[in-house]
Design an enzyme around this catalytic site. Sequence first.
Site, PDB file in Angstrom:
ATOM      1  N   SER A   1       7.714  14.207 -57.809  1.00 35.15           N
ATOM      2  CA  SER A   1       8.914  13.817 -58.450  1.00 35.15           C
ATOM      3  C   SER A   1       9.045  14.532 -59.805  1.00 35.15           C
ATOM      4  CB  SER A   1       8.661  12.389 -58.569  1.00 35.15           C
ATOM      5  OG  SER A   1       7.379  12.046 -59.428  1.00 35.15           O
TER       6      SER A   1
ATOM      7  N   HIS B   1       6.823   8.322 -64.929  1.00 34.98           N
ATOM      8  CA  HIS B   1       7.531   9.313 -65.317  1.00 34.98           C
ATOM      9  C   HIS B   1       7.916   9.638 -66.839  1.00 34.98           C
ATOM     10  CE1 HIS B   1       8.076   8.401 -61.098  1.00 34.98           C
ATOM     11  NE2 HIS B   1       7.787   9.805 -60.778  1.00 34.98           N
TER      12      HIS B   1
ATOM     13  N   ASP C   1       9.539   5.461 -67.212  1.00 33.71           N
ATOM     14  CA  ASP C   1       9.413   4.081 -66.501  1.00 33.71           C
ATOM     15  C   ASP C   1       7.690   4.304 -66.257  1.00 33.71           C
ATOM     16  OD1 ASP C   1       8.635   6.293 -64.497  1.00 33.71           O
ATOM     17  OD2 ASP C   1      10.138   5.928 -63.139  1.00 33.71           O
TER      18      ASP C   1
END
Length: 449
Positions: free
Chosen positions: A132, A428, A425
């Site tokens: 990610s 991340h 979040d």
Amino acid sequence: PPKPQPKPPPKPQPKPPPAPTPSPCPPQPPKPQPKPPPAPTPSPCPPQPPKPQPKPPPAPGPSPKPGPSPSPPKPPPSPAPKPVPPPSPSPKPSPPKPPAPSPKPSPPKPPAPSPPKPQNKTIPAVFFFGDSIFDTGNNNNLDTKLKCNYRPYGMDFPMGVATGRFSNGRVASDYISKYLGVKEIVPAYVDKKLQQNNELQQSDLLTGVSFASGGAGYLPQTSESWKVTTMLDQLTYFQDYKKRMKKLVGKKKTKKIVSKGAAIVVAGSNDLIYTYFGNGAQHLKNDVDSFTTMMADSAASFVLQLYGYGARRIGVIGTPPIGCTPSQRVKKKKICNEDLNYAAQLFNSKLVIILGQLSKTLPNSTIVYGDIYSIFSKMLESPEDYGFEEIKKPCCKIGLTKGGVFCKERTLKNMSNASSYLFWDGLHPSQRAYEISNRKLVKKYIHFI
């Protein structure tokens, strides 16, 4: 008787022939000119030799111009007695009045060089693989829970679009590409826009894309557990990319773009968080030492395959201090999970060794390890030095679904100050944290690439 002949009257001869009236001008000094004028020119005075004029003397009265002014009865005391300076034998166009360095119009200033537009000729393209941290929207069309194509994700991206990036704006791949001088926004390879055949999309394809998939890991079971693109499948997409490139620019140019471009990989966090310590429960079967060795071997295998597909400049970024992310602090009462951090450091140490061996073994290759762990550690230790006010909590409100990591949908309240948060979040970094950390990363390793 004949008259005595009278004596002829005295001839008026005694009058000497009228001597040339004494010229009012002083006698002409012998001119050093090669051809002395045989007879005085109509003007009784010799043409006054043009003054060399290097330094305009304060001429008495109006400086007599060399010209036909036939009545210079003024006996100018200066021009005549002055022995003609030797430099003007034949009026060598008297250094045409040495164009006094004055009105040489100072050359117009060249326009200030505008900052180079992103397009690095040394590194023509960038290719991103992994999880990610580099995913720019590849998960959007997958049947997986790990998607971020909804608000508040992307609220600080241009036009406020939720592109599928795991952040409030840009992610690491965008900033690495920017600081390498290639382009500011890296498209996801499976983005439908890239499938179009227009010129703009084709040029975007030429400068590189991201194949990364949020939730992926070096170990295939990590990606499979989240139903995301495995590292092996990302290599398959890379092969497909090369085929498309050959149709666009030919085999020779494709080979050059791939070999001169930077192929950058980041993975490992999901292997440790989910496969080893989480639901994968590998910690029950393997000790952390053998598990991290397995991860390092998988990373080396991936690099070897990249090399086999033509990549020659390869960067592999280590794992950050994942035990200090908000979602992992919860289990340790807001204190960093030191077990996770230890595992991350152990994996990184093995990665450094194995990449060093590959660099010596693979001819014409540049393989670089990127230490993101120490960069993030400094940001955690002295957040105020970087302008962060909150390092333990995420900026957005976390939902209980999706692993307790992702933002709840459509929660935009109290998020105008996202740049003061280190984390966006539960897992991340915020856009600002991505920007700072990756600027430092590129600055530290750019000379190797």
